[in-house]
Design a protein around this motif. Structure first.
Motif, PDB file in Angstrom:
ATOM      1  N   ARG A  86      37.981  50.707  49.825  1.00 44.34           N
ATOM      2  CA  ARG A  86      37.010  49.668  49.441  1.00 44.34           C
ATOM      3  C   ARG A  86      36.937  49.529  47.925  1.00 44.34           C
ATOM      4  N   ASP A  87      36.929  50.679  47.220  1.00 43.10           N
ATOM      5  CA  ASP A  87      36.903  50.646  45.757  1.00 43.10           C
ATOM      6  C   ASP A  87      38.135  49.934  45.206  1.00 43.10           C
ATOM      7  N   THR A  88      39.287  50.271  45.745  1.00 39.33           N
ATOM      8  CA  THR A  88      40.536  49.657  45.289  1.00 39.33           C
ATOM      9  C   THR A  88      40.538  48.165  45.564  1.00 39.33           C
ATOM     10  N   THR A  89      40.068  47.777  46.742  1.00 39.86           N
ATOM     11  CA  THR A  89      40.000  46.353  47.085  1.00 39.86           C
ATOM     12  C   THR A  89      39.085  45.618  46.115  1.00 39.86           C
ATOM     13  N   GLY A  90      37.963  46.220  45.777  1.00 45.87           N
ATOM     14  CA  GLY A  90      37.042  45.617  44.817  1.00 45.87           C
ATOM     15  C   GLY A  90      37.682  45.463  43.452  1.00 45.87           C
ATOM     16  N   GLN A  91      38.428  46.472  43.020  1.00 46.74           N
ATOM     17  CA  GLN A  91      39.103  46.398  41.725  1.00 46.74           C
ATOM     18  C   GLN A  91      40.180  45.321  41.731  1.00 46.74           C
ATOM     19  N   ILE A  92      40.898  45.207  42.820  1.00 52.74           N
ATOM     20  CA  ILE A  92      41.934  44.172  42.924  1.00 52.74           C
ATOM     21  C   ILE A  92      41.297  42.791  42.864  1.00 52.74           C
ATOM     22  N   GLN A  93      40.209  42.600  43.579  1.00 51.37           N
ATOM     23  CA  GLN A  93      39.525  41.305  43.564  1.00 51.37           C
ATOM     24  C   GLN A  93      39.007  40.975  42.166  1.00 51.37           C
ATOM     25  N   ALA A  94      38.449  41.968  41.491  1.00 50.38           N
ATOM     26  CA  ALA A  94      37.957  41.748  40.131  1.00 50.38           C
ATOM     27  C   ALA A  94      39.109  41.389  39.197  1.00 50.38           C
ATOM     28  N   ALA A  95      40.240  42.067  39.354  1.00 51.59           N
ATOM     29  CA  ALA A  95      41.406  41.769  38.520  1.00 51.59           C
ATOM     30  C   ALA A  95      41.922  40.356  38.794  1.00 51.59           C
ATOM     31  N   GLU A  96      41.927  39.962  40.057  1.00 57.16           N
ATOM     32  CA  GLU A  96      42.375  38.603  40.402  1.00 57.16           C
ATOM     33  C   GLU A  96      41.438  37.556  39.813  1.00 57.16           C
ATOM     34  N   GLU A  97      40.135  37.823  39.860  1.00 55.55           N
ATOM     35  CA  GLU A  97      39.163  36.885  39.286  1.00 55.55           C
ATOM     36  C   GLU A  97      39.347  36.785  37.773  1.00 55.55           C
ATOM     37  N   THR A  98      39.564  37.927  37.131  1.00 55.94           N
ATOM     38  CA  THR A  98      39.790  37.921  35.685  1.00 55.94           C
ATOM     39  C   THR A  98      41.069  37.167  35.348  1.00 55.94           C
ATOM     40  N   SER A  99      42.100  37.411  36.127  1.00 61.82           N
ATOM     41  CA  SER A  99      43.367  36.725  35.906  1.00 61.82           C
ATOM     42  C   SER A  99      43.203  35.218  36.088  1.00 61.82           C
ATOM     43  N   SER A 100      42.468  34.819  37.112  1.00 60.16           N
ATOM     44  CA  SER A 100      42.231  33.384  37.345  1.00 60.16           C
ATOM     45  C   SER A 100      41.436  32.789  36.192  1.00 60.16           C
ATOM     46  N   TRP A 101      40.450  33.547  35.699  1.00 61.45           N
ATOM     47  CA  TRP A 101      39.638  33.049  34.593  1.00 61.45           C
ATOM     48  C   TRP A 101      40.493  32.849  33.349  1.00 61.45           C
ATOM     49  N   TRP A 102      41.356  33.843  33.049  1.00 60.52           N
ATOM     50  CA  TRP A 102      42.210  33.726  31.876  1.00 60.52           C
ATOM     51  C   TRP A 102      43.226  32.595  32.039  1.00 60.52           C
ATOM     52  N   THR A 103      43.718  32.422  33.241  1.00 62.49           N
ATOM     53  CA  THR A 103      44.673  31.338  33.492  1.00 62.49           C
ATOM     54  C   THR A 103      43.985  29.991  33.282  1.00 62.49           C
ATOM     55  N   ALA A 104      42.771  29.845  33.812  1.00 65.83           N
ATOM     56  CA  ALA A 104      42.025  28.593  33.659  1.00 65.83           C
ATOM     57  C   ALA A 104      41.645  28.370  32.204  1.00 65.83           C
ATOM     58  N   THR A 105      41.297  29.408  31.470  1.00 73.66           N
ATOM     59  CA  THR A 105      40.907  29.307  30.074  1.00 73.66           C
ATOM     60  C   THR A 105      42.083  28.912  29.201  1.00 73.66           C
ATOM     61  N   ALA A 106      43.242  29.416  29.557  1.00 69.17           N
ATOM     62  CA  ALA A 106      44.442  29.135  28.760  1.00 69.17           C
ATOM     63  C   ALA A 106      44.904  27.698  28.894  1.00 69.17           C
ATOM     64  N   ARG A 107      44.448  26.997  29.863  1.00 70.89           N
ATOM     65  CA  ARG A 107      44.910  25.617  30.077  1.00 70.89           C
ATOM     66  C   ARG A 107      44.216  24.689  29.209  1.00 70.89           C
TER      67      ARG A 107
END
Length: 71
Positions: free
Chosen positions: A50-71
């Protein structure tokens, strides 16, 4: 004489079955302890998952945020 021999045979059989029942009881106790240990380990593994899944989801959200910000 036959009655005495039969009584001894029954006594011996009862003693043997009593030993078998005690051995089965001990084995059941060991099995229950092992089951409890395995359930505890499974609980720990599921918690880490569960901890790992939460970290993966947080990383994906951060990655999506940075991708959206970079555009």
């Amino acid at each position: 004489m036959e009655l005495v021999a039969a009584s001894k045979a029954v006594t011996t059989e009862v003693a043997e079955r009593t030993r078998q029942m005690q051995a089965l009881g001990e084995e059941l106790g060991r099995s229950a302890k092992m089951k409890d240990e395995m359930l505890a380990e499974l609980d720990r593994v599921q918690g880490r998952q569960r901890d790992t899944t939460g970290q993966i989801q947080a990383a994906e959200e951060t990655s999506s945020w940075w991708t959206a910000t970079a555009r």
